[in-house]
Design an enzyme around this catalytic site. Structure first.
Site, PDB file in Angstrom:
ATOM      1  N   PRO A 171       0.789  -1.237   0.000  1.00 41.32           N
ATOM      2  CA  PRO A 171       0.000   0.000   0.000  1.00 41.32           C
ATOM      3  C   PRO A 171       0.824   1.293   0.000  1.00 41.32           C
ATOM      4  O   PRO A 171       0.235   2.359  -0.088  1.00 41.32           O
ATOM      5  CB  PRO A 171      -0.810  -0.122   1.296  1.00 41.32           C
ATOM      6  CG  PRO A 171       0.037  -0.963   2.198  1.00 41.32           C
ATOM      7  CD  PRO A 171       0.761  -1.931   1.302  1.00 41.32           C
ATOM      8  N   LYS A 187       6.791   1.678   2.084  1.00 40.47           N
ATOM      9  CA  LYS A 187       8.196   1.942   1.748  1.00 40.47           C
ATOM     10  C   LYS A 187       8.323   3.039   0.697  1.00 40.47           C
ATOM     11  O   LYS A 187       9.305   3.767   0.683  1.00 40.47           O
ATOM     12  CB  LYS A 187       8.884   0.641   1.324  1.00 40.47           C
ATOM     13  CG  LYS A 187       8.905  -0.314   2.507  1.00 40.47           C
ATOM     14  CD  LYS A 187       9.660  -1.550   2.325  1.00 40.47           C
ATOM     15  CE  LYS A 187       9.459  -2.464   3.516  1.00 40.47           C
ATOM     16  NZ  LYS A 187       8.049  -2.949   3.683  1.00 40.47           N
ATOM     17  N   GLU A 210       2.793  -1.174  -8.631  1.00 42.36           N
ATOM     18  CA  GLU A 210       2.043  -2.274  -8.016  1.00 42.36           C
ATOM     19  C   GLU A 210       1.267  -2.992  -9.113  1.00 42.36           C
ATOM     20  O   GLU A 210       0.542  -2.357  -9.878  1.00 42.36           O
ATOM     21  CB  GLU A 210       1.083  -1.720  -6.945  1.00 42.36           C
ATOM     22  CG  GLU A 210       0.030  -2.694  -6.467  1.00 42.36           C
ATOM     23  CD  GLU A 210       0.590  -3.971  -5.834  1.00 42.36           C
ATOM     24  OE1 GLU A 210       1.552  -3.907  -5.049  1.00 42.36           O
ATOM     25  OE2 GLU A 210       0.046  -5.048  -6.150  1.00 42.36           O
ATOM     26  N   CYS A 217       8.729 -10.251   4.425  1.00 45.37           N
ATOM     27  CA  CYS A 217       8.344 -10.287   5.837  1.00 45.37           C
ATOM     28  C   CYS A 217       8.226 -11.758   6.241  1.00 45.37           C
ATOM     29  O   CYS A 217       7.232 -12.162   6.823  1.00 45.37           O
ATOM     30  CB  CYS A 217       7.075  -9.487   6.088  1.00 45.37           C
ATOM     31  SG  CYS A 217       5.683 -10.056   5.144  1.00 45.37           S
TER      32      CYS A 217
HETATM   33  N1  SAM Z   1       6.224  -2.457  -0.147  1.00 46.13           N
HETATM   34  C1  SAM Z   1       4.880  -2.442   0.362  1.00 46.13           C
HETATM   35  C2  SAM Z   1       4.806  -1.523   1.544  1.00 46.13           C
HETATM   36  O1  SAM Z   1       5.821  -1.301   2.211  1.00 46.13           O
HETATM   37  O2  SAM Z   1       3.707  -0.992   1.829  1.00 46.13           O
HETATM   38  C3  SAM Z   1       4.386  -3.829   0.673  1.00 46.13           C
HETATM   39  C4  SAM Z   1       4.519  -4.755  -0.501  1.00 46.13           C
HETATM   40  S1  SAM Z   1       3.815  -6.332  -0.252  1.00 46.13           S
HETATM   41  C5  SAM Z   1       4.918  -7.084   0.804  1.00 46.13           C
HETATM   42  C6  SAM Z   1       4.126  -7.091  -1.785  1.00 46.13           C
HETATM   43  C7  SAM Z   1       3.361  -6.541  -2.966  1.00 46.13           C
HETATM   44  O3  SAM Z   1       3.726  -7.286  -4.132  1.00 46.13           O
HETATM   45  C8  SAM Z   1       1.860  -6.665  -2.848  1.00 46.13           C
HETATM   46  O4  SAM Z   1       1.255  -5.402  -2.959  1.00 46.13           O
HETATM   47  C9  SAM Z   1       1.462  -7.568  -4.002  1.00 46.13           C
HETATM   48  O5  SAM Z   1       0.247  -7.211  -4.601  1.00 46.13           O
HETATM   49  C10 SAM Z   1       2.612  -7.382  -4.972  1.00 46.13           C
HETATM   50  N2  SAM Z   1       2.762  -8.512  -5.915  1.00 46.13           N
HETATM   51  C11 SAM Z   1       2.039  -9.656  -5.965  1.00 46.13           C
HETATM   52  N3  SAM Z   1       2.456 -10.424  -6.976  1.00 46.13           N
HETATM   53  C12 SAM Z   1       3.444  -9.776  -7.585  1.00 46.13           C
HETATM   54  C13 SAM Z   1       4.254 -10.027  -8.714  1.00 46.13           C
HETATM   55  N4  SAM Z   1       4.131 -11.158  -9.388  1.00 46.13           N
HETATM   56  N5  SAM Z   1       5.156  -9.106  -9.069  1.00 46.13           N
HETATM   57  C14 SAM Z   1       5.293  -7.966  -8.366  1.00 46.13           C
HETATM   58  N6  SAM Z   1       4.566  -7.674  -7.277  1.00 46.13           N
HETATM   59  C15 SAM Z   1       3.644  -8.552  -6.914  1.00 46.13           C
END
Ligand code: SAM
Length: 460
Positions: free
Chosen positions: A113, A116, A134, A231
């Site tokens: 969301p 970072k 995203e 995480c």
């Molecule tokens: N960086 C974010 C933050 O600090 O608020 C949190 C990111 S979360 C751990 C990982 C993100 O990767 C999610 O929003 C997810 O939708 C996205 N995601 C899912 N599949 C993915 C893909 N194949 N390639 C890139 N991103 C992907």
């Protein structure tokens, strides 16, 4: 000590990593309430929380003694702070240590969301440029909302699969991949993460992470940085991905200095006579949730590309405005000299002109959801200001400001009608504790509330 039920295969692996005694402390920590922490927006006015316990690796991160209702706090909606889990704020310490160039072009590949991305945005300030990407549409909308609330104007929000970045090899000074993962580090906060966990899911996540890193690894320019984080605790999604990156690309290790009191655990992976480092955050050792991060520096001689500027910017929806609009807008809205203006759907957008060629080049390949600051629409002889501009840190000179009490501020954020004494006709910028919240328009016999419908507070 009370114990919580965890998936058996997870439990036996963690016992193997930590030993039986430490595992008990780990399990018990997962049963405790999660900590609440916020990170302040250094470009907005500080909220009046009792901020006395700083997150040790962040200058702007603070623990709160209790979890207030953020939804009912107008300052949350004004973008004066972001509610972020403390371990993630370690990114700030990394950026400072590696002296990531503040005038650089950064990519946050998995950004929603936006925790970072807003941290990177604060680090870059007015000098640099961030692409916050995203892949999932609904999540990209939340990311866009959070970037708008943060209000710095230094970010472009895109919604793309990593594959769509193919033409951008060697383009970025820094790439962050905060990868989708099996979420073991969220077991305390998120009970669903526990029930969804399985060894198969870990393998699936690792496979996806390899696919993402196979692309992300190419995007960093020579001498630039790649930061990979999850995480989760397991090695398959952490050290094994690090091993994969190093087998595919030429990256140097980067060690990050730690203070022993922080409780962060450094791991070492030996690869071809070099030691690569990982940083693990265990909930029984740090004041934060589970997290892993590693930092790599691309070889100086790796391929780098600068944006190729075309003489005429051509985009199916976005149009670059000429010199006249530029001069008028800079003067009328008191914007910096380094400003470029674009029109999209009849609305005028600001962009730092130092990144005009980067933006125009990126727009050839990426699906843009937002960029810079959307200022407003010209309608007949009027300029209709946007909510995005209200929340931005840019001046809004010439408008009447009205400071709200808390109750009126909440009513405004619910998109209800509010009656205010002594306001002139026209556009009024409402503020709460001197932070802009949005616009109303006083038509004399009534006022219109311009708070975005889809953002309104629905909570009773
Ligand atoms: N960086 C974010 C933050 O600090 O608020 C949190 C990111 S979360 C751990 C990982 C993100 O990767 C999610 O929003 C997810 O939708 C996205 N995601 C899912 N599949 C993915 C893909 N194949 N390639 C890139 N991103 C992907």
């Amino acid at each position: 000590m009370s114990f919580i039920d965890l998936p058996k295969a997870f439990e036996s692996r963690m016992k193997e990593y930590l030993g039986k005694v430490e595992y008990e402390r780990f399990n018990s920590a997962l049963g405790e309430d999660p900590l609440t922490s916020i990170r302040l927006n250094p470009f907005k006015k500080t909220p009046p929380f009792h901020l006395n316990k700083r997150v040790p690796w962040s200058e702007t991160g603070f623990y709160l003694t209790e979890r207030p209702s953020f939804t009912l706090d107008p300052l949350f909606h004004a973008g004066t702070y972001y509610v972020q889990e403390a371990s993630s704020m370690f990114l700030e310490h990394i950026l400072h240590h590696i002296q990531a160039p503040r005038d650089g072009v950064f990519l946050d590949m998995a950004a929603a969301p936006g925790g970072k991305s807003t941290l990177i945005g604060s680090y870059l300030g007015q000098k640099g440029f961030l692409v916050a990407n995203e892949v999932i549409k609904a999540r990209a909308s939340v990311l866009k909302e959070n970037i708008i609330k943060w209000g710095l104007g230094n970010t472009m929000v895109t919604q793309n699969d990593p594959e769509h970045f193919s033409k951008l090899e060697g383009f970025f000074d820094l790439v962050l991949v905060d990868a989708p993962c099996s979420g073991e580090g969220m077991f305390r906060k998120d009970k669903e993460a526990r029930s969804e966990w399985s060894n198969d899911h870990v393998a699936l996540c690792a496979h996806r992470q390899e696919r993402i890193m196979d692309k992300a690894g190419t995007l960093v320019k020579g001498g630039g940085y790649l930061i990979y984080s999850t995480c989760t605790f397991n090695e398959q999604e952490n050290e094994e991905i690090l091993r994969f990156i190093c087998s595919e690309f030429s990256y140097e290790p980067v060690q990050i200095p730690l203070e022993s009191s922080w409780g962060i655990v450094e791991s070492a992976l030996e690869l071809e006579n070099k030691t690569y480092f990982g940083y693990r955050f265990y909930p029984h050792k740090v004041f934060g949730e589970g997290f892993f991060v590693t930092v790599l520096k691309r070889s100086e001689d790796a391929y780098s590309q600068a944006p190729q500027r075309t003489k005429d910017f051509k985009h199916p929806f976005i149009k670059l405005e000429g010199k006249l609009v530029k001069e008028n807008m800079i003067k009328a809205l008191e914007l910096p000299q380094s400003s470029s203006f674009y029109t999209l759907n009849g609305s005028c957008f600001w962009l730092n002109s130092n990144f005009q060629s980067h933006f125009e080049y990126l727009s050839r390949f990426l699906n843009i959801k937002y960029f810079g600051v959307e200022l407003g629409k010209f309608y007949k002889t009027q300029f209709i200001p946007t909510h995005e501009w209200a929340l931005s840190i840019f001046p809004k000179t010439g408008f009447f400001y009205f400071e709200l009490e808390e109750k009126d501020a909440i009513d405004f954020l619910r998109k209800q009608d509010i009656s205010l004494e002594g306001i002139p006709e026209g556009w009024i910028l409402l503020t709460y504790q001197q932070n802009p919240l949005g616009w109303i328009k006083n038509l004399g016999n009534r006022t219109n509330n311009y708070y975005p419908k889809e953002w309104r507070i629905r909570m009773k």
